[in-house]
Design an enzyme around this catalytic site. Structure first.
Site, PDB file in Angstrom:
ATOM      1  N   ASP A   1      22.840   4.110  13.439  1.00 28.21           N
ATOM      2  CA  ASP A   1      22.137   4.023  12.158  1.00 28.21           C
ATOM      3  C   ASP A   1      22.532   5.201  11.287  1.00 28.21           C
ATOM      4  OD1 ASP A   1      20.859   1.759  13.057  1.00 28.21           O
ATOM      5  OD2 ASP A   1      19.000   2.777  13.608  1.00 28.21           O
TER       6      ASP A   1
ATOM      7  N   ARG B   1      24.562   0.664  18.591  1.00 27.54           N
ATOM      8  CA  ARG B   1      24.446   0.520  17.146  1.00 27.54           C
ATOM      9  C   ARG B   1      24.065   1.876  16.571  1.00 27.54           C
ATOM     10  NH1 ARG B   1      19.681  -1.922  15.941  1.00 27.54           N
ATOM     11  NH2 ARG B   1      19.032  -0.055  14.840  1.00 27.54           N
TER      12      ARG B   1
ATOM     13  N   SER C   1      12.405   1.364  16.393  1.00 26.79           N
ATOM     14  CA  SER C   1      11.798   0.379  15.491  1.00 26.79           C
ATOM     15  C   SER C   1      10.884   1.010  14.447  1.00 26.79           C
ATOM     16  CB  SER C   1      11.020  -0.669  16.290  1.00 26.79           C
ATOM     17  OG  SER C   1      11.888  -1.345  17.162  1.00 26.79           O
TER      18      SER C   1
ATOM     19  N   TYR D   1      11.470  -7.437  11.833  1.00 28.50           N
ATOM     20  CA  TYR D   1      11.470  -8.604  12.715  1.00 28.50           C
ATOM     21  C   TYR D   1      10.914  -9.859  12.069  1.00 28.50           C
ATOM     22  CZ  TYR D   1      12.743  -5.004  15.866  1.00 28.50           C
ATOM     23  OH  TYR D   1      13.396  -3.960  16.429  1.00 28.50           O
TER      24      TYR D   1
ATOM     25  N   GLY E   1      19.276  -4.346  19.349  1.00 26.68           N
ATOM     26  CA  GLY E   1      18.529  -5.597  19.374  1.00 26.68           C
ATOM     27  C   GLY E   1      19.474  -6.792  19.345  1.00 26.68           C
TER      28      GLY E   1
ATOM     29  N   GLU F   1       8.307  -1.906  22.397  1.00 27.55           N
ATOM     30  CA  GLU F   1       9.233  -2.905  21.875  1.00 27.55           C
ATOM     31  C   GLU F   1       9.375  -4.085  22.838  1.00 27.55           C
ATOM     32  OE1 GLU F   1      12.596  -0.593  19.597  1.00 27.55           O
ATOM     33  OE2 GLU F   1      11.582   0.715  21.013  1.00 27.55           O
TER      34      GLU F   1
ATOM     35  N   ASN G   1      21.564   3.771  18.929  1.00 29.79           N
ATOM     36  CA  ASN G   1      20.742   2.921  19.784  1.00 29.79           C
ATOM     37  C   ASN G   1      21.599   2.437  20.952  1.00 29.79           C
ATOM     38  OD1 ASN G   1      18.200   2.529  18.000  1.00 29.79           O
ATOM     39  ND2 ASN G   1      19.942   2.258  16.630  1.00 29.79           N
TER      40      ASN G   1
ATOM     41  N   GLU H   1      20.797   8.143  14.170  1.00 30.08           N
ATOM     42  CA  GLU H   1      20.604   7.950  15.610  1.00 30.08           C
ATOM     43  C   GLU H   1      21.594   6.933  16.136  1.00 30.08           C
ATOM     44  OE1 GLU H   1      17.334   5.679  17.015  1.00 30.08           O
ATOM     45  OE2 GLU H   1      17.474   4.215  15.403  1.00 30.08           O
TER      46      GLU H   1
HETATM   47  N1  LIG Z   1      15.721  11.275   7.023  1.00 32.05           N
HETATM   48  C1  LIG Z   1      15.473  10.045   6.539  1.00 32.05           C
HETATM   49  N2  LIG Z   1      15.590   9.789   5.211  1.00 32.05           N
HETATM   50  C2  LIG Z   1      15.327   8.552   4.725  1.00 32.05           C
HETATM   51  N3  LIG Z   1      14.946   7.513   5.466  1.00 32.05           N
HETATM   52  C3  LIG Z   1      14.808   7.704   6.795  1.00 32.05           C
HETATM   53  C4  LIG Z   1      15.064   8.972   7.398  1.00 32.05           C
HETATM   54  N4  LIG Z   1      14.839   8.872   8.719  1.00 32.05           N
HETATM   55  C5  LIG Z   1      14.483   7.590   8.944  1.00 32.05           C
HETATM   56  N5  LIG Z   1      14.451   6.876   7.795  1.00 32.05           N
HETATM   57  C6  LIG Z   1      14.130   5.446   7.658  1.00 32.05           C
HETATM   58  O1  LIG Z   1      13.459   5.019   8.843  1.00 32.05           O
HETATM   59  C7  LIG Z   1      14.270   4.076   9.577  1.00 32.05           C
HETATM   60  C8  LIG Z   1      14.158   4.340  11.070  1.00 32.05           C
HETATM   61  O2  LIG Z   1      14.613   5.642  11.372  1.00 32.05           O
HETATM   62  P1  LIG Z   1      15.461   6.000  12.673  1.00 32.05           P
HETATM   63  O3  LIG Z   1      15.685   7.466  12.679  1.00 32.05           O
HETATM   64  O4  LIG Z   1      16.681   5.134  12.723  1.00 32.05           O
HETATM   65  O5  LIG Z   1      14.472   5.665  13.860  1.00 32.05           O
HETATM   66  P2  LIG Z   1      14.183   4.340  14.711  1.00 32.05           P
HETATM   67  O6  LIG Z   1      14.512   4.719  16.113  1.00 32.05           O
HETATM   68  O7  LIG Z   1      12.736   4.076  14.547  1.00 32.05           O
HETATM   69  O8  LIG Z   1      15.071   3.246  14.196  1.00 32.05           O
HETATM   70  C9  LIG Z   1      15.664   4.298   9.030  1.00 32.05           C
HETATM   71  O9  LIG Z   1      16.468   3.136   9.193  1.00 32.05           O
HETATM   72  C10 LIG Z   1      15.411   4.642   7.579  1.00 32.05           C
HETATM   73  O10 LIG Z   1      15.138   3.486   6.817  1.00 32.05           O
HETATM   74 MG   LIG Z   2      17.050   3.345  13.756  1.00 29.94          MG
END
Ligand SMILES: Nc1ncnc2c1ncn2[C@@H]1O[C@H](COP(=O)(O)OP(=O)(O)O)[C@@H](O)[C@H]1O
Ligand SMILES: [Mg+2]
Length: 307
Positions: free
Chosen positions: A257, A255, A149, A216, A277, A13, A273, A271
């Site tokens: 998610d 942040r 990301s 991005y 960003g 990143e 963060n 998760e």
């Molecule tokens: N269990 C899940 N079900 C549906 N979508 C998911 C799931 N896990 C991740 N995603 C999709 O992938 C994106 C990134 O996942 P995340 O776990 O937040 O990892 P990163 O660290 O890459 O942001 C999420 O914002 C969502 O759109």
């Molecule tokens: Mg995420």
């Protein structure tokens, strides 16, 4: 104040961090600080010692910058820095640790299993896949434990897709999560100084989901802030996010998610963060803006919380 802005680094990143860093530098200059940008590399400790800054603004994302490594060096050199301390950064960067902590604290997170590469190579974990697939159902999500990301994340629609998804995820990390897929809305709740900001909902335009490119490129993802999910769900999501932030021991800002299940309206935390960003398209600045906090004011507040 004399402020070192740590940016760049070696993580995947890097480019996002350079953009976050440049924007933070501009803001700090407008605020009247003496700003020194440092592209983090071999000379980091030497430069920190030489500069003797009053504080470091850590605008790094991903490995090293967000996982506690750089924070440990800042502790040793004795420079106050923005954001979470070493332990919280480590817990945020490791999605497996974070999800276990959520489970233990009663914070809902999508059901999951996590394996190391050794479990597959040496302990026959492949034999366990059918049982996992049965419990999680399809599609299921395969993701590396310590990337950001959306790098390395794959949705497997059937058992035949799982091996390739595992190989892809293991190319990023030596631990991989298989997670229940939640169909619904992507919500981001930013935390600033112990308070949840208005929720940003990301609505991808032409992607399967909110992926790396969409994130991005201006215009690829539509953002709605505050998210139009009603007062009750907004309150619940903000409370859950704050609990997740506190459970992992985060400080200053973060942040969180989340996903909102379209059918059951259940909220789950994906998760946290540790260093959100700060680019033009990033979610924390959008949330702050919706709360009437300008980018400069946001940067000033994060800096004021450095310790
Ligand atoms: N269990 C899940 N079900 C549906 N979508 C998911 C799931 N896990 C991740 N995603 C999709 O992938 C994106 C990134 O996942 P995340 O776990 O937040 O990892 P990163 O660290 O890459 O942001 C999420 O914002 C969502 O759109
Ligand atoms: Mg995420």
């Amino acid at each position: 104040m004399k402020v070192a802005v740590l940016k760049g680094g070696r993580s995947l990143e890097r480019n996002v961090s350079l953009r976050s860093g440049a924007r933070v530098e501009d803001a700090l200059e407008r605020l009247g600080h003496e700003v020194h940008g440092i592209d983090v590399g071999h000379d980091l400790v030497a430069r920190l010692r030489e500069l003797r800054a009053d504080a470091a603004f850590v605008a790094l994302h991903g490995r090293d910058g967000e996982d506690g490594t750089v924070q440990e060096l800042l502790e040793i050199v004795g420079v106050p820095y923005t954001g979470s301390r070493v332990g919280a950064c480590m817990r945020c960067a490791d999605k497996v640790l974070a999800k276990h902590a959520f489970r233990a604290s009663g914070i809902p997170t999508p059901d999951f299993f996590a394996f190391s590469e050794a479990a597959f190579k040496e302990l026959g974990a492949t034999e366990a896949l059918p049982a996992i697939e049965e419990r999680l159902g399809f599609p299921l999500v395969v993701k590396p434990s310590d990337q950001g990301s959306a790098l390395g994340i794959k949705f497997a629609g059937a058992a035949t897709d799982v091996p390739a998804a595992l190989v892809a995820a293991f190319s990023y990390s030596d631990r991989v999560i298989l997670e229940r897929h939640v169909t619904g809305n992507d919500l981001a709740v930013s935390i600033l100084d112990g308070e949840a900001l208005p929720i940003v909902e990301a609505v991808p335009r032409d992607e399967d989901f909110y992926d790396f490119e969409a994130r991005y490129e201006i215009g690829r993802t539509a953002f709605v802030c505050p998210a139009e999910i009603g007062d009750e769900l907004t309150r619940q999501a903000q409370e859950l996010a704050l609990r997740a932030h506190e459970t992992l021991g985060c400080e200053g800002f973060s942040r969180v998610d989340l996903l909102l299940d379209a059918q059951t309206r259940e909220l789950t935390v994906l998760e946290v963060n540790a260093i959100p960003g700060l680019t033009e398209t990033s979610l924390l600045p959008q949330a702050a803006d919706a709360a009437g906090i300008s980018f400069d004011a946001l940067v000033e507040r994060v800096l004021a919380l450095a310790s």
